[in-house]
Scaffold this active site. Structure first.
Site, mmCIF file in Angstrom:
data_model
loop_
_atom_site.group_PDB
_atom_site.id
_atom_site.type_symbol
_atom_site.label_atom_id
_atom_site.label_comp_id
_atom_site.label_asym_id
_atom_site.label_seq_id
_atom_site.Cartn_x
_atom_site.Cartn_y
_atom_site.Cartn_z
ATOM 1 N N HIS A 81 0.868 -1.179 0.000
ATOM 2 C CA HIS A 81 0.000 0.000 0.000
ATOM 3 C C HIS A 81 0.904 1.228 0.000
ATOM 4 O O HIS A 81 1.703 1.434 0.913
ATOM 5 C CB HIS A 81 -0.918 0.016 1.218
ATOM 6 C CG HIS A 81 -1.866 1.182 1.214
ATOM 7 N ND1 HIS A 81 -3.132 1.116 0.659
ATOM 8 C CD2 HIS A 81 -1.720 2.458 1.655
ATOM 9 C CE1 HIS A 81 -3.728 2.289 0.782
ATOM 10 N NE2 HIS A 81 -2.891 3.114 1.383
ATOM 11 N N CYS A 82 0.766 2.043 -1.030
ATOM 12 C CA CYS A 82 1.649 3.195 -1.210
ATOM 13 C C CYS A 82 0.960 4.458 -0.696
ATOM 14 O O CYS A 82 -0.025 4.909 -1.290
ATOM 15 C CB CYS A 82 2.018 3.357 -2.686
ATOM 16 S SG CYS A 82 3.140 4.749 -2.990
ATOM 17 N N PRO A 83 1.459 5.069 0.389
ATOM 18 C CA PRO A 83 0.839 6.303 0.880
ATOM 19 C C PRO A 83 1.062 7.492 -0.039
ATOM 20 O O PRO A 83 0.307 8.468 0.015
ATOM 21 C CB PRO A 83 1.521 6.506 2.240
ATOM 22 C CG PRO A 83 2.838 5.814 2.115
ATOM 23 C CD PRO A 83 2.594 4.643 1.222
ATOM 24 N N GLY B 204 -1.769 7.040 -2.367
ATOM 25 C CA GLY B 204 -3.031 6.830 -1.677
ATOM 26 C C GLY B 204 -3.816 5.651 -2.192
ATOM 27 O O GLY B 204 -5.045 5.691 -2.256
#
Length: 354
Positions: free
Chosen positions: A167-169, A172
């Site tokens: 999951h890439c912040p 998003g």
């Protein structure tokens, strides 16, 4: 009034344009990512690129630098949108646990008549065959399904995602089977954009140094070039290193999750460097398994209803009710109760990325 799938979505996603765009719950971080891209580009185009117009009098190279920067930035932003605003490969949830996977075990508890009480159990793992190798897949309590190989449950988005990478912040969104290609192109293109702005800013400083004779006067002549050189140098360590790492993952057909969790080379899916590159960058992207704008059936009518002849009399004893447990558990409502009991007994594993 019938509602659409995205309106009743059980995950943590954010939908825009009536379900046409799907983001992760941390989609606000996209604003920061956009600023990191747009602010340096605007500074470069307005304060640096225009100074290069007259440096190439016999050619239009000065104007070409400006046009390349603008079009390349638009390309990077399109890749960012394709990465963050599409279904990454979410596996649809089940309404009830897989009925065919239930099995009965003898229990230590006995009823009043001395007979053992049957215990219903859903195996936590089951084995599937992948490329001639037996792989264990885990049951997800939240989605009530056995995860396909290379699938994992994202604790941020609260969804099971096929070929889950991470999951890439920064974008998003989860990175999975359906948007990994765009993610890889985004970070690699952002690295090239950094290199281009860095090189042109250094070139501008070189021209100023030739004009003024000292580095200090050249820096005073274009402080924007100094800021861009420093910013792009730092950014390249991050974006360039990330691109190199994912290039290694693509060439070996691994995911970030597999690489960090297992700490070993995953050769089950490795088809060779060229075939791996083709699979990730050139193969056809499968359509989404979710129809976010589709109409959904009322949940009360989607579950099976018990037959009037299956319920028994109100005056039957507890021992008689236990004798009919196998028939009762075929009903949808009882299956839902079993699922909830299984969730509470395994609460430690719920909503973890595993």
């Amino acid at each position: 009034m019938a509602k659409r799938v995205y309106q009743l979505w059980k995950g943590s996603n954010i939908f825009l344009l009536n379900g046409r765009l799907i983001f992760g719950p941390d989609a606000r971080s996209l604003i920061f990512t956009l600023l990191l891209i747009l602010v340096p580009v605007v500074i470069f185009c307005s304060l640096v690129a225009k100074n290069l117009f007259h440096r190439f009098p016999s050619y239009d190279a000065g104007y070409a630098i400006l046009l390349v920067t603008i079009f390349f930035t638009i390309y990077v932003l399109i890749l960012l949108l394709l990465t963050s605003a599409r279904d990454p490969g979410i596996v649809p949830r089940n309404l009830h646990p897989p009925e065919e996977e239930f099995c009965y075990e003898s229990s230590a508890s006995v009823d009043a008549g001395g007979r053992p009480t049957p215990s219903l159990r859903l195996p936590r793992f089951k084995e599937v065959l992948v490329n001639g190798v037996i792989v264990k897949v885990k049951y997800c309590d939240t989605c009530m399904l056995y995860r396909p190989p290379r699938c994992s449950h994202c604790s941020v988005c609260d969804n099971c995602v096929e070929r889950f990478d991470h999951h890439c912040p920064w974008v998003g969104q989860c990175i999975g089977k359906r948007n990994y290609r765009y993610f890889f192109l985004f970070i690699s293109s952002a690295a090239l954009l950094c290199m281009f702005v860095f090189s042109m800013s250094v070139l501008n400083m070189k021209f100023l140094f030739d004009d003024h004779g000292t580095v200090w006067k050249a820096m005073k002549g274009s402080p924007a070039s100094v800021v861009l050189i420093a910013f792009c140098f730092v950014s390249l360590w991050f974006v360039g290193g990330l691109t190199g790492f994912h290039l290694y993952l693509v060439s070996t057909n691994q995911t970030t999750y597999e690489n960090f969790r297992y700490r070993i080379d995953n050769r089950i899916y490795d088809r060779g460097c060229l075939k791996n590159l083709w699979e990730v960058l050139c193969s056809k992207i499968e359509p989404s398994r979710n129809k976010f704008r589709g109409l959904v059936q009322d949940e009360a009518t989607s579950l099976p209803r018990p037959s009037p002849n299956r319920g028994g009399d109100m005056g039957e004893t507890s021992g008689e009710r236990r004798e009919k447990v196998e028939d009762d558990l075929e009903l949808g409502n009882d299956l839902m109760k079993v699922s909830m009991a299984d969730r509470y007994s395994n609460v430690g594993g719920r909503r973890n990325v595993s």
